[in-house]
Design an enzyme around this catalytic site. Structure first.
Site, short mmCIF file in Angstrom:
data_model
loop_
_atom_site.label_atom_id
_atom_site.label_comp_id
_atom_site.label_asym_id
_atom_site.label_seq_id
_atom_site.Cartn_x
_atom_site.Cartn_y
_atom_site.Cartn_z
N TYR A 93 3.05 -102.31 -20.26
CA TYR A 93 2.83 -102.01 -18.70
C TYR A 93 1.99 -103.32 -18.18
O TYR A 93 2.44 -103.91 -17.22
CB TYR A 93 2.07 -100.82 -18.49
CG TYR A 93 2.83 -99.64 -18.43
CD1 TYR A 93 4.11 -99.44 -17.88
CD2 TYR A 93 2.12 -98.44 -19.01
CE1 TYR A 93 4.76 -98.19 -17.80
CE2 TYR A 93 2.78 -97.19 -19.14
CZ TYR A 93 4.02 -97.22 -18.49
OH TYR A 93 4.84 -95.71 -18.32
N LEU A 95 4.97 -92.05 -21.52
CA LEU A 95 4.10 -93.28 -20.99
C LEU A 95 4.46 -94.35 -22.09
O LEU A 95 4.31 -94.29 -23.34
CB LEU A 95 2.61 -93.15 -21.07
CG LEU A 95 2.15 -92.27 -19.80
CD1 LEU A 95 0.87 -91.70 -19.94
CD2 LEU A 95 2.07 -93.21 -18.72
N SER A 96 4.62 -95.57 -21.59
CA SER A 96 4.61 -96.85 -22.59
C SER A 96 3.30 -97.21 -23.04
O SER A 96 2.44 -96.88 -22.10
CB SER A 96 5.78 -97.82 -21.95
OG SER A 96 6.84 -97.60 -21.73
N ALA A 97 3.48 -97.92 -23.94
CA ALA A 97 2.11 -98.69 -24.30
C ALA A 97 1.51 -99.47 -23.04
O ALA A 97 1.94 -100.15 -22.54
CB ALA A 97 2.29 -99.38 -25.51
N ARG A 113 -5.79 -94.33 -17.16
CA ARG A 113 -4.77 -93.82 -17.90
C ARG A 113 -4.62 -92.26 -18.53
O ARG A 113 -3.77 -91.54 -18.38
CB ARG A 113 -4.60 -94.65 -19.09
CG ARG A 113 -3.25 -94.37 -19.88
CD ARG A 113 -3.26 -95.73 -21.01
NE ARG A 113 -2.04 -95.25 -21.94
CZ ARG A 113 -0.84 -95.62 -21.91
NH1 ARG A 113 -0.36 -96.17 -20.43
NH2 ARG A 113 -0.03 -95.19 -22.78
#
Length: 364
Positions: A69, A63-65, A38
């Protein structure tokens, strides 16, 4: 500000925590998360936050958490050979993880509104292909990104097996999103403050499941002030692979099978396995409420009965098995993984240009 799971010291520990909290539940999803670091999708100055279960935003880059995801990946029920459309594809992090599961005969398309984010995603994709050993451990379906508003996709576009939208969808756009889906396909999107899974069971039949309470920034509506006309987004065509490319896929697949057979033979010959190193793990109570900065995600999750039986923090320090016999932990640090495919290809009695072609001209 908070997270659903404890922060990790590295990508593997982040995945360990997501597994322990039951956000990652299947082996395919776990393998995809472990294969792509990540932190590689963060700008250098923000990488210290990469392994926290938090969303990240810098300008248009977002970016989502990780817990979001992982819920999305699990809900999509991905399989090799499927077609996938990512609406609001962003950095390409999710699209690349999906590509590891879809394999070489899948379809992996993304639509992104901002041109600078598409350029960023292409740079990260190029970095992954050229430098990551994970590229050789998987058969990768490379994502293709196009610029445009995902609410203006051309009506003559093909339908997809799996669709994900990474922005809040208004109720008025629900039917539009459903129209992008094949019969038997799955659509995952934030709809009316809920991460929602919709399965198309027939031409006009649907099954809907609410997964998680979330709050995403809403989809940006098309702007027609310049000319008054819609700017249609044309998705990439589904291309047929060349015979040369199919040969490369087949050769690499054959070599991987040989490597696997050799490994199984060594294991069956009684050779001692290398010492296992157990990761130090922190077991914490799962938080029922998650809030992220920049109005990206607010998520709440219904606790299960098992959560109620674990109301206190339980810190467990698991040490290497061999330490009891007097071995120092520093001596058990795992060696970097060997890229057996690359080694095998380079040892083949072939001209160098053909070897490099089989390796996709990768630098590492």
């Amino acid at each position: 500000m908070g997270g659903a799971v404890s922060a990790g010291e590295d990508n593997d520990e982040l995945i360990d925590n997501l597994k322990e909290a039951q956000y990652i539940r299947t082996e395919l999803v776990e393998q995809a998360f472990r294969a792509i670091d990540r932190a590689d999708y963060y700008l250098e100055e923000f990488k210290d936050n990469a392994y926290k279960d938090l969303a990240w935003k810098h300008g248009n880059i977002h970016l989502s958490a990780p817990c979001i995801y992982s819920e999305v990946m699990e809900a999509l029920d991905l399989q090799p050979g499927l077609s996938f459309l990512n609406l609001g594809s962003g950095t390409g992090y999710l699209s690349s993880m999906v590509g590891l599961i879809l394999g070489p005969f899948g379809v992996n398309h993304g639509v992104e509104l901002h041109s600078d984010v598409i350029e960023y995603a292409k740079q990260k994709l190029d970095f992954f292909i050229k430098t990551s050993d994970s590229f050789d451990r998987f058969d990768f379906c490379e994502p293709s990104f196009v610029i445009g508003n995902c609410l203006e996709i051309s009506p003559d576009c093909t339908q997809y097996d799996r669709v994900y939208c990474g922005a809040g969808v208004q109720k008025e756009h629900e039917d539009y999103m459903k129209s992008l889906l094949k019969v038997g396909g799955i659509l995952v999107m934030p709809l009316e403050e809920k991460l929602t899974k919709i399965t198309r069971t027939g031409p006009s039949a649907w099954e809907t499941k609410k997964i998680l309470a979330v709050s995403f920034a809403p989809l940006i509506q098309p702007n027609h002030t310049d000319s008054g006309k819609s700017r249609l987004v044309h998705l990439p065509p589904v291309a047929v692979r060349s015979l040369q490319d199919l040969a490369r896929i087949a050769i690499r697949g054959t070599i991987k099978r040989l490597i696997h057979q050799e490994a199984m033979g060594r294991a069956g010959s009684g050779l001692k396995n290398p010492p296992r190193f157990k990761r130090r793990r922190l077991r914490r109570r799962r938080m029922e409420t998650i809030v992220f900065l920049d109005k990206e995600v607010f998520a709440s999750r219904i606790s299960s009965p098992s959560d109620d039986n674990n109301n206190s923090e339980d810190v467990e320090d698991e040490r290497p098995e061999e330490e009891e016999e007097g071995t120092k932990p520093s001596e058990l640090k795992p060696e970097p993984p060997v890229n057996f495919l690359r080694e095998k290809v380079l040892s083949l009695p072939l001209p160098d240009p053909l070897k490099y072609y089989l390796l996709y001209y990768r630098e590492k």
